[in-house]
Design an enzyme around this catalytic site. Structure first.
Site, mmCIF file in Angstrom:
data_model
loop_
_atom_site.group_PDB
_atom_site.id
_atom_site.type_symbol
_atom_site.label_atom_id
_atom_site.label_comp_id
_atom_site.label_asym_id
_atom_site.label_seq_id
_atom_site.Cartn_x
_atom_site.Cartn_y
_atom_site.Cartn_z
ATOM 1 N N ALA A 29 0.839 -1.196 0.000
ATOM 2 C CA ALA A 29 0.000 0.000 0.000
ATOM 3 C C ALA A 29 0.872 1.244 0.000
ATOM 4 C CB ALA A 29 -0.905 0.014 1.230
ATOM 5 N N TYR A 30 0.465 2.230 -0.778
ATOM 6 C CA TYR A 30 1.142 3.521 -0.776
ATOM 7 C C TYR A 30 0.467 4.418 0.244
ATOM 8 C CZ TYR A 30 4.074 2.065 -4.497
ATOM 9 O OH TYR A 30 5.016 1.384 -5.196
ATOM 10 N N LEU A 31 1.287 5.015 1.108
ATOM 11 C CA LEU A 31 0.778 5.845 2.193
ATOM 12 C C LEU A 31 0.884 7.327 1.869
ATOM 13 C CD1 LEU A 31 2.468 3.839 5.076
ATOM 14 C CD2 LEU A 31 0.179 3.533 4.102
ATOM 15 N N THR A 82 -3.434 5.275 0.109
ATOM 16 C CA THR A 82 -3.940 6.402 -0.680
ATOM 17 C C THR A 82 -4.707 5.934 -1.908
ATOM 18 O OG1 THR A 82 -1.872 6.569 -1.909
ATOM 19 C CG2 THR A 82 -2.087 7.943 0.072
#
Length: 157
Positions: A29-31, A82
């Site tokens: 996951a991209y934060l 995001t």
């Protein structure tokens, strides 16, 4: 500081499977991110986790920092993604002095298979096995950060 230098290819045939290891399931996951930076969290087979920060506007070479994080913390971070949480299995294939990492995507990107090879320097010339297809180094549609923003295959986006 580590410098990530890599080339990326689509896969032409399944011949790589004969040489691959057993693979590791990655949940990613991209934060946070922007055109020249990203922060991502990855879980490896649901048993360990790392957080990675990448800086640089290139798709060929970027600065990279990676750290272990507690698994429970990483699971909680997934809720702060995001965009789409990426699900893929990563296989490794040794090819001379180089190792190709083959990502087989599941879920929102099912059907996408990409090979990456990390290079020791920008002038390195890895062998190009017959199972490699079109090179997509520099094509931002194939960056995992881009994939996290839309479902589907890059050709459809």
């Amino acid at each position: 500081m580590a410098r990530e230098i890599e080339r990326k290819f689509l896969i032409r045939t399944a011949d790589w499977e004969k040489q691959a290891d057993h693979g590791v399931r990655l949940t990613q996951a991209y934060l946070a991110g922007g055109p020249d930076r990203s922060v991502r969290v990855r879980l490896f087979d649901g048993k360990s986790a790392k957080i990675t920060l990448k800086f640089g506007d290139g798709t060929f070479a970027r600065d990279e920092f990676e750290y272990d994080v507690p698994l429970d913390d990483a699971r909680q971070m997934l809720h702060h993604a995001t965009g789409i949480v990426i699900d893929k299995t990563r296989y490794r294939v040794a090819c001379g002095a180089f190792t190709y990492e083959i990502d087989v995507f599941h879920g929102d990107h099912d059907g996408l298979i990409v090979a990456e090879v990390e290079l020791p320097d920008e002038d390195a010339k890895p062998p190009l096995p017959d199972w490699l297809g079109r090179e997509v180094t520099g094509d931002r549609r194939y960056l995992n950060q881009s994939l996290s923003k839309r479902a589907g295959l890059p050709e459809e986006i």
